[in-house]
Design a protein around this motif. Structure first.
Motif, PDB file in Angstrom:
ATOM      1  N   SER A  36      81.672  98.428  58.449  1.00 53.09           N
ATOM      2  CA  SER A  36      81.467  97.434  59.508  1.00 53.09           C
ATOM      3  C   SER A  36      82.085  97.989  60.786  1.00 53.09           C
ATOM      4  N   PRO A  37      81.293  98.637  61.645  1.00 55.29           N
ATOM      5  CA  PRO A  37      81.869  99.360  62.780  1.00 55.29           C
ATOM      6  C   PRO A  37      82.734  98.511  63.704  1.00 55.29           C
ATOM      7  N   GLY A  38      82.277  97.291  64.029  1.00 53.01           N
ATOM      8  CA  GLY A  38      83.034  96.469  64.966  1.00 53.01           C
ATOM      9  C   GLY A  38      84.461  96.243  64.507  1.00 53.01           C
ATOM     10  N   THR A  39      84.620  95.824  63.267  1.00 53.40           N
ATOM     11  CA  THR A  39      85.945  95.541  62.728  1.00 53.40           C
ATOM     12  C   THR A  39      86.731  96.815  62.461  1.00 53.40           C
ATOM     13  N   GLU A  40      86.090  97.772  61.823  1.00 50.63           N
ATOM     14  CA  GLU A  40      86.833  98.936  61.342  1.00 50.63           C
ATOM     15  C   GLU A  40      87.220  99.902  62.458  1.00 50.63           C
ATOM     16  N   LEU A  41      86.368 100.091  63.450  1.00 52.19           N
ATOM     17  CA  LEU A  41      86.750 100.944  64.569  1.00 52.19           C
ATOM     18  C   LEU A  41      87.899 100.330  65.351  1.00 52.19           C
ATOM     19  N   SER A  42      87.918  98.992  65.433  1.00 51.06           N
ATOM     20  CA  SER A  42      89.046  98.308  66.066  1.00 51.06           C
ATOM     21  C   SER A  42      90.329  98.507  65.270  1.00 51.06           C
ATOM     22  N   GLN A  43      90.220  98.442  63.945  1.00 51.02           N
ATOM     23  CA  GLN A  43      91.399  98.677  63.101  1.00 51.02           C
ATOM     24  C   GLN A  43      91.935 100.089  63.277  1.00 51.02           C
ATOM     25  N   ILE A  44      91.031 101.053  63.382  1.00 49.91           N
ATOM     26  CA  ILE A  44      91.457 102.438  63.573  1.00 49.91           C
ATOM     27  C   ILE A  44      92.202 102.580  64.895  1.00 49.91           C
ATOM     28  N   GLU A  45      91.665 101.958  65.952  1.00 53.09           N
ATOM     29  CA  GLU A  45      92.277 102.061  67.282  1.00 53.09           C
ATOM     30  C   GLU A  45      93.663 101.429  67.338  1.00 53.09           C
ATOM     31  N   THR A  46      93.931 100.473  66.467  1.00 54.90           N
ATOM     32  CA  THR A  46      95.225  99.765  66.486  1.00 54.90           C
ATOM     33  C   THR A  46      96.115 100.159  65.306  1.00 54.90           C
ATOM     34  N   ILE A 142      75.102  95.683  63.823  1.00 55.34           N
ATOM     35  CA  ILE A 142      74.672  95.306  62.476  1.00 55.34           C
ATOM     36  C   ILE A 142      74.758  93.798  62.266  1.00 55.34           C
ATOM     37  N   LEU A 143      75.821  93.147  62.730  1.00 53.84           N
ATOM     38  CA  LEU A 143      75.928  91.693  62.544  1.00 53.84           C
ATOM     39  C   LEU A 143      74.885  90.955  63.370  1.00 53.84           C
ATOM     40  N   GLY A 144      74.712  91.356  64.624  1.00 57.11           N
ATOM     41  CA  GLY A 144      73.717  90.695  65.457  1.00 57.11           C
ATOM     42  C   GLY A 144      72.317  90.813  64.888  1.00 57.11           C
ATOM     43  N   GLN A 145      71.987  91.982  64.359  1.00 54.57           N
ATOM     44  CA  GLN A 145      70.655  92.155  63.788  1.00 54.57           C
ATOM     45  C   GLN A 145      70.477  91.315  62.526  1.00 54.57           C
ATOM     46  N   LEU A 146      71.478  91.264  61.681  1.00 54.96           N
ATOM     47  CA  LEU A 146      71.384  90.420  60.485  1.00 54.96           C
ATOM     48  C   LEU A 146      71.262  88.947  60.872  1.00 54.96           C
ATOM     49  N   ILE A 147      72.062  88.513  61.842  1.00 52.29           N
ATOM     50  CA  ILE A 147      72.008  87.121  62.287  1.00 52.29           C
ATOM     51  C   ILE A 147      70.620  86.793  62.826  1.00 52.29           C
ATOM     52  N   ALA A 148      70.083  87.659  63.675  1.00 47.63           N
ATOM     53  CA  ALA A 148      68.772  87.396  64.270  1.00 47.63           C
ATOM     54  C   ALA A 148      67.676  87.356  63.206  1.00 47.63           C
ATOM     55  N   VAL A 228      78.606  80.253  70.188  1.00 52.05           N
ATOM     56  CA  VAL A 228      79.378  80.627  68.992  1.00 52.05           C
ATOM     57  C   VAL A 228      79.878  82.054  69.162  1.00 52.05           C
ATOM     58  N   ILE A 229      81.186  82.220  69.128  1.00 52.90           N
ATOM     59  CA  ILE A 229      81.789  83.548  69.235  1.00 52.90           C
ATOM     60  C   ILE A 229      81.812  84.184  67.848  1.00 52.90           C
ATOM     61  N   VAL A 230      81.125  85.319  67.715  1.00 58.25           N
ATOM     62  CA  VAL A 230      81.080  86.048  66.448  1.00 58.25           C
ATOM     63  C   VAL A 230      81.793  87.386  66.586  1.00 58.25           C
ATOM     64  N   GLY A 231      81.549  88.087  67.700  1.00 62.44           N
ATOM     65  CA  GLY A 231      82.151  89.391  67.920  1.00 62.44           C
ATOM     66  C   GLY A 231      83.535  89.296  68.533  1.00 62.44           C
ATOM     67  N   ASP A 232      84.080  90.460  68.866  1.00 63.28           N
ATOM     68  CA  ASP A 232      85.450  90.566  69.380  1.00 63.28           C
ATOM     69  C   ASP A 232      85.467  90.358  70.888  1.00 63.28           C
ATOM     70  N   ILE A 233      85.188  89.108  71.293  1.00 62.29           N
ATOM     71  CA  ILE A 233      85.145  88.732  72.711  1.00 62.29           C
ATOM     72  C   ILE A 233      86.220  87.689  72.981  1.00 62.29           C
ATOM     73  N   GLU A 234      86.930  87.844  74.082  1.00 61.14           N
ATOM     74  CA  GLU A 234      87.920  86.842  74.467  1.00 61.14           C
ATOM     75  C   GLU A 234      87.217  85.562  74.927  1.00 61.14           C
ATOM     76  N   PRO A 235      87.687  84.397  74.488  1.00 65.97           N
ATOM     77  CA  PRO A 235      87.036  83.128  74.848  1.00 65.97           C
ATOM     78  C   PRO A 235      87.428  82.653  76.240  1.00 65.97           C
ATOM     79  N   VAL A 236      86.973  83.386  77.254  1.00 66.07           N
ATOM     80  CA  VAL A 236      87.254  83.032  78.641  1.00 66.07           C
ATOM     81  C   VAL A 236      85.956  82.507  79.252  1.00 66.07           C
ATOM     82  N   PHE A 237      85.902  81.206  79.462  1.00 64.60           N
ATOM     83  CA  PHE A 237      84.678  80.565  79.945  1.00 64.60           C
ATOM     84  C   PHE A 237      84.980  79.797  81.231  1.00 64.60           C
TER      85      PHE A 237
END
Length: 333
Positions: A36-46, A142-148, A228-237
């Motif tokens: 899961s690139p979104g989650t795992e690449l973030s884990q690697i970076e931190t 990958i998540l966006g495509q599965l959701i769509a 609906v926030i699914v990805g790693d986005i800050e909830p600044v609206f």
């Protein structure tokens, strides 16, 4: 057994003991797991100064079944989801609440997407749409495509959007659904197709923390619509735009009810079916049903198969956000 870990922003293999079976758990010999690139690449970076086990979506053969497990037998293929029980590892000890049996005719590589599928399904459940309503999916990883794809299969009307032409085109080819890459074309389509009302929900599947998508999403939704926030986005609206439409801002937590609950996960105590219809485990099972019945096309996500000896290069190639390669499937045999 070998386990994929990240430490100090590098990915490597580590040797660990094979887990011992215990009551209400299933010991799985892993066949495939999905990155899961979104989650795992973030884990690697931190991962500076600490060690992180990567992965959360896999499938394999049940080689031992603990007391109290009644729907999975030794020798069954099972899909499983949820760190720390599910990792990129040769063997997994997983609570029965996070497993489901895989039908014989389902491609094992597709079953390895079960955890990702559960997250996609829960995001749509959070949006709480009715069939015929409009869902705008922003971000075609990958998540966006599965959701769509799942939204389309559920008879929602879907507008996919990504700034990457490569990803938009890969989705068009995969799902046969038009996808948009410019704000101009996107907003013209929203105006025309919804008769100016706006979409019923926007699902934000992109990453990047602070993103203009949060503000833009309030332009796209209808009066009293949902974001609906699914990805790693800050909830600044912007408050003014939220207030003008009385928009709902929601966040989708992983694969569904049960996630991070130690009673449901660690103790493997399921929620009563009549009170919690769709747990994270039942969402995995539902995704496997959707795949088994051919409701969505996941075959393009299964083409990049790597062995454990290629693991460092596999993650390096997924860093490119413009690449049409959305995930890699790790093979253990």
């Amino acid at each position: 057994m070998k386990v994929v870990v990240s430490s100090d922003r590098t990915v490597r293999l580590e040797e660990r003991d094979i887990p011992k079976i215990k009551d209400h758990y299933v010991l799985i010999k892993t066949k495939y797991s999905a990155i899961s690139p979104g989650t795992e690449l973030s884990q690697i970076e931190t991962s500076d100064g600490r060690k992180v086990c990567l992965g959360y979506s896999a499938m394999g053969e049940a080689v031992e079944v603990g007391e109290g497990v009644d729907r999975i037998a030794k020798g069954d293929y099972v899909a499983c989801y949820g760190a720390p029980y599910v990792q990129h590892a040769e063997y997994l000890l997983v609570p029965k609440t996070l497993c489901c049996k895989v039908p014989d005719h389902v491609d094992p590589k597709a079953a390895a997407l079960g955890g990702l599928g559960a997250i996609a399904i829960h995001a749509l459940r959070t949006a709480n749409l009715q069939f015929g309503e409009w869902a705008l999916v922003a971000g075609l990883g990958i998540l966006g495509q599965l959701i769509a794809q799942i939204a389309h299969a559920s008879l929602y009307r879907v507008i996919p959007y990504d700034v990457s032409e490569a990803r938009a085109e890969s989705f068009r080819q995969t799902a046969g659904i038009p996808a948009f890459t410019t704000l101009r074309d996107l907003e013209r389509t929203i105006e025309k197709e919804t008769k100016g009302y706006g979409v019923d929900a926007v699902l934000l599947c992109a990453g990047g923390k602070h993103s203009p998508l949060t503000g833009d999403s309030l332009n796209w939704v209808r009066d009293k619509g949902k974001v609906v926030i699914v990805g790693d986005i800050e909830p600044v609206f912007p408050r003014e735009r939220m207030f003008a439409k009385e928009a709902e801002i929601l966040i989708s937590r992983a694969g569904g009810p049960g996630r991070y609950d130690p009673v449901f996960e660690k103790q493997a105590v399921d929620y009563p079916y009549g009170f919690v219809r769709w747990t994270e485990g039942r969402n995995v099972e539902e995704f496997i049903r959707i795949v088994a019945e051919g409701r969505i096309n996941v075959s393009p996500y299964l083409t990049e198969v790597v062995g454990l000896d290629q693991i460092e290069d596999a993650y390096a190639e997924l860093v490119d956000k413009q690449s049409p390669v959305l995930t890699k499937i790790i093979k253990y045999e």
